[in-house]
Design a protein around this motif. Structure first.
Motif, mmCIF file in Angstrom:
data_model
loop_
_atom_site.group_PDB
_atom_site.id
_atom_site.type_symbol
_atom_site.label_atom_id
_atom_site.label_comp_id
_atom_site.label_asym_id
_atom_site.label_seq_id
_atom_site.Cartn_x
_atom_site.Cartn_y
_atom_site.Cartn_z
ATOM 1 N N LEU A 309 30.895 45.382 1.297
ATOM 2 C CA LEU A 309 32.032 45.694 2.172
ATOM 3 C C LEU A 309 32.873 46.808 1.553
ATOM 4 N N ARG A 327 36.186 45.654 8.435
ATOM 5 C CA ARG A 327 35.289 45.812 7.288
ATOM 6 C C ARG A 327 33.963 45.061 7.436
ATOM 7 N N LEU A 328 34.039 43.854 7.925
ATOM 8 C CA LEU A 328 32.808 43.070 8.029
ATOM 9 C C LEU A 328 31.871 43.661 9.089
ATOM 10 N N SER A 331 30.079 46.718 7.904
ATOM 11 C CA SER A 331 28.935 46.507 7.011
ATOM 12 C C SER A 331 27.734 46.000 7.815
ATOM 13 N N HIS A 363 25.560 35.581 5.812
ATOM 14 C CA HIS A 363 27.021 35.428 5.746
ATOM 15 C C HIS A 363 27.403 33.960 5.620
ATOM 16 N N ILE A 368 30.970 33.274 4.216
ATOM 17 C CA ILE A 368 31.764 34.285 4.911
ATOM 18 C C ILE A 368 31.992 33.847 6.351
ATOM 19 N N PRO A 370 33.491 35.019 9.817
ATOM 20 C CA PRO A 370 33.910 36.275 10.444
ATOM 21 C C PRO A 370 35.377 36.303 10.887
ATOM 22 N N THR A 373 39.489 36.588 7.280
ATOM 23 C CA THR A 373 39.286 37.720 6.352
ATOM 24 C C THR A 373 39.373 37.292 4.886
ATOM 25 N N TRP A 376 35.965 36.893 3.043
ATOM 26 C CA TRP A 376 34.980 37.975 3.019
ATOM 27 C C TRP A 376 34.619 38.482 1.627
#
Ligand SMILES: Nc1ncnc2c1ncn2[C@@H]1O[C@H](COP(=O)(O)OP(=O)(O)OP(=O)(O)O)[C@@H](O)[C@H]1O
Ligand SMILES: [Mg+2]
Length: 626
Positions: A309, A327-328, A331, A363, A368, A370, A373, A376
């Motif tokens: 990221l 950001r996610l 990527s 993820h 992670i 979504p 944040t 992440w």
């Protein structure tokens, strides 16, 4: 005339009578008279200045007309409004005894016109100086020619400034308007140019050589006509216009050489320069300027992981807030794009979905979430990487036919002969102290390597992007990204789309993109959508010599005047280029001292291939000419 020559002449200038004499005591004494066209006829046609040239075709008189442009910021402040009001009132109150002067009517019309153009048509305003320089070895002939010129211009309803006492300054001015000497500034304030908006200026230009440099910023070359140094303000943080640049030309025409000189100029101006170097030809210059040379070539085995990221940014403005939110997703897009580039084509929907599910699973395994944040950047499970992705895709392939199909397409990069592609992750992101960072991305030997370079460039772009954002947040420093061999970034729709988005958002981060390519097709209709967008939205274009087919292709899609096309066509092997900026054109060539020049040469194999290509092109040209 070389520049040193010009300087020597200027130093030894003498004014005698109304003209200056060069080489006074030799048998070759030359008399020169410089005049300025102060007022143009109300309608000027394209060939206006050519009339002057043709006037002295016979006889012992040399004529040189030169046009100088300086962008002007005419402010519609109180004093300007007051001026307009006064002129309007005078016109309204005109009586038989107090007639308004013709000049006042003209001034009013001109001001109104400029205001309209600037506000309604969003036109740019320019100061234009049109100098005419007459020279002869015969003094009386020169005087006669001056009279003829004045008469011609007055008949056309134009006016000249003869500079009876200031011939030396006028001569200097017409040579070196861009030099930063103060004297010149005072002179220009007294003999200001003709104010016009860009479409009016373009009527005079490009039919005459001129100068569109604006005396600030970065060295961009010397004018082909008189060696005048030209600077362009392409990295001013206060300027809201994006100053991206496209550099076109056939192989060996001088693109990389030009971009290297530009890079040095940018660094001198305090701009941080990032370079994508496919052929490894930026190494010497990089080391010489104290830059960092990051080897991510195929041979090195180093790569930037697409799952990484971009760093979280302190939320000082809305761009940072938005960046953090995206950001996610960014990527994920990088992963898709990388995989698509690896296969060299587009990915069918079912395979795309298999990839997507694998990404989601990675993820999930890493904890992670979504929508959260805070999850992440720290991993509760295995960190998502391209290798873990391949591993999980393999497992999925056992029960998912689409996953299997896609896995087969990329397996050589993980288990086959191409596994050096992702051998060692390069996780260094920021290079704070280096003035230049060069990413070496591969060697262009065959078609396959093209694909490798495309993938590497795309991945390195994330690293560069992180640096650009970091620099902006540190302070006012500006960044430039130079993509030599930029056609590799425009490999397919997805890649081009990505570059186009970067090009349109980079200004927000105080950056600019300079993209060089020997393949103009990727930017024109028939190429990708992103490529076309880039072409249409790039304000500065540089054209080196190119083959007829490429030139024809460009003219079919762009309104470049035929004079310019013809000019480009004659610049075979000259390293002269055409600069297009604000719809205007200039003819330039970069000059560097010999000790610096060695740094810019392309080396070894590439040079040999270029020479062979140029020889073949010359042969074809000769055949065409016969
Ligand atoms: N302004 C210049 N002055 C002197 N030499 C130059 C100049 N421009 C280019 N050259 C010479 O021409 C050679 C080829 O130029 P360059 O490598 O810049 O071409 P290119 O357009 O980048 O080609 P390619 O598309 O193959 O990368 C350089 O190595 C250099 O020797
Ligand atoms: Mg090159």
């Amino acid at each position: 005339m070389t520049l040193t020559n010009v300087e020597k002449i200027v130093k030894n200038l003498k004014q005698s009578e109304d003209e200056i004499v060069i080489n006074e005591n030799s048998s070759q004494a030359t008399y020169v008279r410089t005049v300025l066209i102060r007022k143009f006829p109300s309608t000027v046609s394209a060939g206006f200045l050519d009339t002057i040239d043709s006037l002295f075709e016979k006889g012992n008189i040399q004529v040189r007309t030169s046009l100088e442009f300086a962008p002007t910021k005419l402010k519609w402040n109180r004093s300007m409004k007051w001026k307009l009001k006064r002129l309007r009132n005078n016109l309204r109150n005109e009586t038989e005894t107090e007639m308004i002067r013709n000049e006042e009517v003209e001034a009013l019309e001109a001001l109104r016109g400029l205001k309209d153009a600037q506000f309604k048509k969003n036109a740019k305003l320019f100061d234009i100086w049109a100098y005419v320089k007459l020279s002869s070895t015969d003094e009386s002939e020169l005087n006669a020619a001056t009279r003829t010129l004045v008469e011609l211009l007055e008949n056309l309803d134009a006016k000249v400034e003869l500079f009876e006492k200031e011939q030396i300054q006028a001569f200097q001015q017409s040579l070196l308007i861009n030099s930063k000497n103060k004297k010149g500034k005072e002179f220009l304030e007294k003999y200001y140019g003709l104010l016009a908006h860009d479409s009016a200026a373009s009527i005079l230009y490009p039919f005459i050589h001129g100068n569109i440099g604006d005396d600030q910023g970065v060295y961009i070359g010397n004018r082909a006509e008189d060696n005048q140094f030209t600077f362009l303000d392409i990295c001013n943080p206060d300027d809201q216009d994006a100053k991206n640049m496209i550099v076109l030309g056939t192989t060996g025409s001088g693109k990389s050489f030009f971009m290297k000189v530009l890079a040095v100029g940018l660094m001198i101006a305090g701009v941080k320069v990032f370079v994508f170097d496919v052929d490894g030809e930026w190494k010497e210059i990089c080391e010489n300027v104290g830059g960092v040379y990051v080897d991510q070539s195929f041979q090195s085995g180093k790569y930037a992981d697409p799952f990484r990221l971009l760093p979280w940014l302190e939320e000082v403005d809305k761009d940072c807030i938005q960046h953090n939110k995206e950001r996610l997703q960014k990527s994920i897009e990088t992963v898709h794009r990388t995989l698509e580039l690896l296969t060299g084509g587009s990915v069918p929907d079912d395979e795309y979905n298999a990839i997507d599910r694998t990404i989601m699973q990675l993820h999930e395994d890493a904890g992670i979430e979504p929508n959260d944040t805070t999850t992440w950047d720290k991993f509760d499970g295995p960190k998502p990487t391209i290798h873990r992705f391949y591993e999980q895709l393999n497992i999925r392939a056992e029960h998912d036919e689409a996953a299997y199909r896609f896995k087969e397409k990329i397996t050589r990069y993980f288990e086959g002969t191409q596994r050096k592609m992702f051998e060692q992750e390069d996780d260094q992101l920021l290079y704070e102290d280096a003035p230049m960072v060069v990413y070496h991305l591969g060697q262009s030997i065959n078609q396959k390597d093209d694909r490798v370079a495309a993938v590497k460039m795309n991945l390195a772009f994330d690293q560069v992007w992180a640096n650009i954002q970091h620099i902006k947040l540190l302070g006012e420093q500006y960044s430039a990204v130079i993509c030599d061999e930029g056609q590799r970034l425009l490999f397919n729709e997805t890649a081009s789309d990505y570059v186009y988005t970067l090009a349109t958002t980079i200004r927000k981060w105080n950056g600019q993109i300079i993209l060089g390519t020997n393949t103009p097709e990727v930017l024109l209709k028939g190429g990708t959508k992103g490529g076309q967008g880039l072409w249409e939205n790039t304000p500065i274009k540089v054209f080196f010599w190119m083959e007829e087919s490429a030139l024809t292709n460009i003219t079919a899609h762009t309104n470049i005047p035929s004079e310019i096309v013809e000019f480009i066509d004659t610049q075979f092997k000259t390293n002269v280029f055409v600069l297009r900026y604000n719809q205007k054109y200039d003819f330039l060539k970069v000059h560097v001292p010999p000790e610096e020049e060695v740094l810019y040469h392309t080396r070894g194999l590439k040079k040999k291939a270029q020479t062979e290509f140029m020889e073949k092109a010359e042969e074809q040209r000769l055949q065409r000419a016969l």
